[in-house]
Design an enzyme around this catalytic site. Structure first.
Site, PDB file in Angstrom:
ATOM      1  N   HIS A 191       0.300  24.445  24.466  1.00 42.70           N
ATOM      2  CA  HIS A 191       0.307  23.770  25.765  1.00 42.70           C
ATOM      3  C   HIS A 191       1.511  24.172  26.616  1.00 42.70           C
ATOM      4  O   HIS A 191       1.486  24.014  27.835  1.00 42.70           O
ATOM      5  CB  HIS A 191       0.248  22.240  25.598  1.00 42.70           C
ATOM      6  CG  HIS A 191       1.506  21.595  25.136  1.00 42.70           C
ATOM      7  ND1 HIS A 191       1.727  21.234  23.818  1.00 42.70           N
ATOM      8  CD2 HIS A 191       2.626  21.216  25.804  1.00 42.70           C
ATOM      9  CE1 HIS A 191       2.924  20.663  23.721  1.00 42.70           C
ATOM     10  NE2 HIS A 191       3.485  20.644  24.907  1.00 42.70           N
ATOM     11  N   ASP A 231      -2.777  23.753  18.775  1.00 44.39           N
ATOM     12  CA  ASP A 231      -1.656  23.725  19.714  1.00 44.39           C
ATOM     13  C   ASP A 231      -0.497  24.600  19.237  1.00 44.39           C
ATOM     14  O   ASP A 231       0.658  24.181  19.236  1.00 44.39           O
ATOM     15  CB  ASP A 231      -1.168  22.294  19.954  1.00 44.39           C
ATOM     16  CG  ASP A 231      -0.327  22.173  21.223  1.00 44.39           C
ATOM     17  OD1 ASP A 231      -0.318  23.128  22.016  1.00 44.39           O
ATOM     18  OD2 ASP A 231       0.347  21.141  21.392  1.00 44.39           O
ATOM     19  N   GLY A 300      10.119  19.005  26.634  1.00 45.21           N
ATOM     20  CA  GLY A 300      10.934  20.204  26.423  1.00 45.21           C
ATOM     21  C   GLY A 300      11.152  20.499  24.960  1.00 45.21           C
ATOM     22  O   GLY A 300      11.474  21.626  24.583  1.00 45.21           O
ATOM     23  N   ASN A 301      10.984  19.489  24.087  1.00 46.30           N
ATOM     24  CA  ASN A 301      11.090  19.714  22.644  1.00 46.30           C
ATOM     25  C   ASN A 301       9.853  20.401  22.068  1.00 46.30           C
ATOM     26  O   ASN A 301       9.897  20.924  20.951  1.00 46.30           O
ATOM     27  CB  ASN A 301      11.271  18.388  21.890  1.00 46.30           C
ATOM     28  CG  ASN A 301      12.721  17.993  21.717  1.00 46.30           C
ATOM     29  OD1 ASN A 301      13.199  17.045  22.323  1.00 46.30           O
ATOM     30  ND2 ASN A 301      13.434  18.734  20.869  1.00 46.30           N
ATOM     31  N   SER A 302       8.758  20.386  22.807  1.00 51.06           N
ATOM     32  CA  SER A 302       7.498  20.930  22.301  1.00 51.06           C
ATOM     33  C   SER A 302       7.653  22.376  21.843  1.00 51.06           C
ATOM     34  O   SER A 302       8.130  23.226  22.594  1.00 51.06           O
ATOM     35  CB  SER A 302       6.425  20.864  23.388  1.00 51.06           C
ATOM     36  OG  SER A 302       6.113  19.535  23.709  1.00 51.06           O
TER      37      SER A 302
END
Length: 546
Positions: A191, A231, A300-302
């Site tokens: 994503h 993902d 932002g950690n994704s």
């Protein structure tokens, strides 16, 4: 619980309204006792063989098994066996080991007699796939957290300028990633980079990574492979990685174990947070359970790594719930390991399914063991249906590997390519052993929509909301009675019971065909048969779609 959570997270902009109607073309079973019907099926097999030879072989094997009295069925099966054998040799010569493995497994599933003459085997081909990938592992250097941080990057997708109310703003997507090879391969979430690979996206999108040691220099990167279902995505940047993470194992993780998340929340690179595993079996993704953790994770950690105290990657951070502290999630590293060969091969990863719906079969009582995966529903004309599986069958193995739960079945299917023929072993409701050949066709984005459009609504609602209906009136097409309720389903949680009279008033689908809004007028037994109008909002995907 899962359905309620998905509904809570999902956008409920249901805009595509339809009345309650049945599909125009329902599957008509082949009459295997009539030669004309058999010949028509052979023509259909030949028509799909050029594009999907594995499916042609699977259908010919099913046909021969059901109508072996006709000599032509043996000939057509032999023809497609030889076609697949030829394609296997071509894939082997081209060193396309993933395709070769799929073809080999398919031939093995249909008991191809000349398979023993092949110089390769499934074991050898899997070893070749591993050798063809870049070397994974830990780089030289210490194992302090301050050094591990250097193995992470900020993923930056520059989308140019967006205009809102006459003003222009910089449009960008921020995420995290981590090096898994010394020569610059990076894992992140799909994503994060979705606009870079979405063919329907018409805007500007340029991909960069920013090293933890140098957050001011944008380094161009490219997407190698991606998987929207799990993902996950694999990137490549032309850099010498300052630190490479080791892919560990998540199988030993338990609730309460300490973990650390590294990433760039809100663009604040080099951020490390710690917490514990809150749960190990959340059903948020379709093909794998995920971890719930309480380590601080923000936008932002994704795509960042979730590691243990030794620096081993246990999972990939992928989601948090805005405004809810300590409610965050990560994808087990085993799912990443299964995906990596396909991601390195390049392009979008597709997943296979055999168009059924099932749940883990478990005997009641404390200490009871899982028995396998019970088939609850088979889509008419789908792979499981044609293979002879029926509701009540319990799948106990796939290609000889034992299955005790739906998680086992998904884990095995994750290693398979779309278009592979597999052999399932099952126990019937009477306890008899049965063998079924299934074909892994490409799993749609929202499988429940396929059920809805390929079956009567009275039957398709069983996998979608856990309620099977039977029509009770020839004059009123909206009048039904509940025939079956699945325990733990949306229908069960909303208080419906077997025997309740219901009227289906309306079905509304969202634009993406990802959610269904079902409007029902009912007289619930549990409410003293009081008249009540109920609207159910139902996701059209879950990990129970097989």
């Amino acid at each position: 619980m899962k359905n309620a959570f998905l509904i809570f997270l999902a956008s409920l902009a249901l805009v595509s309204c339809t009345s309650v109607k049945e599909p125009g073309n329902l599957y008509t079973p082949v009459n295997y006792t009539q030669e004309d019907a058999v010949n028509d099926e052979i023509k259909k097999i030949d028509s799909i063989g050029e594009k999907r030879p594995s499916e042609a072989l699977w259908r010919s094997a099913i046909l021969h098994g059901m109508s072996s009295s006709f000599s032509q069925t043996k000939d057509v099966k032999s023809h497609w066996e030889e076609e697949l054998a030829l394609k296997f040799k071509e894939a082997l010569e081209a060193k396309n080991y993933i395709a070769a493995l799929s073809l080999y497994d398919s031939l093995q599933a249909v008991d191809y007699k000349s398979l023993s003459s092949f110089s390769s085997s499934s074991r050898i081909l899997r070893a070749q796939i591993e050798k063809s990938m870049p070397v994974l592992g830990l780089s030289s250097g210490g194992k302090k957290f301050s050094e591990m941080i250097n193995g992470t990057v900020t993923v930056y997708v520059d989308k140019g300028i967006k205009v809102e109310q006459g003003r222009g703003y910089a449009d960008a997507m921020l995420g995290s990633g981590f090096f898994i090879t010394k020569n610059g391969y990076i894992v992140t979430n799909h994503h994060v980079i979705a606009d870079c690979v979405d063919p329907s996206y018409n805007g500007f999108a340029r991909l960069y990574v920013l090293l933890a040691e140098d957050s001011e220099t944008r380094i161009p990167a490219r997407v190698v492979g991606y998987d929207s279902v799990l993902d996950l995505a694999l990137l490549k940047a032309e850099v010498d990685a300052p630190y490479v993470f080791n892919l560990g194992s998540s199988s030993s993780l338990e609730a309460g174990d300490r973990v650390f998340a590294i990433g760039s929340p809100l663009g604040l690179d080099r951020t490390i947070t710690s917490g514990i595993i809150s749960a190990t079996d959340r059903e948020l993704l379709a093909l794998t359970n995920v971890f719930q953790l309480d380590a601080a994770v923000n936008s932002g950690n994704s795509g960042g790594p979730l590691i243990d105290e030794h620096g081993n990657v246990r999972a990939v951070v992928f989601a948090g719930v805005a405004n809810y502290q300590g409610l965050n999630f990560a994808i087990p590293v085993e799912a990443l390991r299964s995906d990596l060969p396909f991601l390195f091969a390049g392009g979008g990863r597709t997943h296979g399914w055999f168009q059924a719906f099932g749940k883990t079969k478990r005997l009641p009582g404390a200490g009871a063991k899982n028995e396998g995966v019970e088939i609850v529903y088979c889509m008419p004309g789908g792979s499981a249906y044609l293979a002879g599986l029926v509701p009540g069958d319990i799948v106990v193995s796939l290609d000889g590997e034992k299955i005790t739960s739906i998680e086992d079945l998904h884990a095995l299917c994750l290693k398979k390519s779309t278009g592979t023929i597999c052999r399932l072993e099952a126990l019937s409701s009477s306890g008899e052993k049965k063998s079924a050949l299934v074909y892994l066709s490409e799993r749609p984005k929202y499988p429940g929509y396929d059920f809805y459009t390929h079956d009567l609504i009275s039957s398709s609602l069983l996998p979608i909301c856990g309620m099977e209906l039977v029509r009770v009136s020839t004059s009123d097409k909206r009048a039904y009675s509940i025939k079956k309720i699945l325990k733990g389903s949306s229908a069960d949680l909303n208080g419906f019971s077997e025997g309740d009279p219901v009227e289906l008033l309306d079905v509304t689908l969202d634009k993406e065909k990802s959610m269904m809004q079902l409007t029902i007028y009912a007289k619930k037994r549990k409410n003293g048969f009081l008249d009540v109008g109920v609207t159910l909002v139902l996701p059209l995907d879950s990990n129970y779609y097989l």
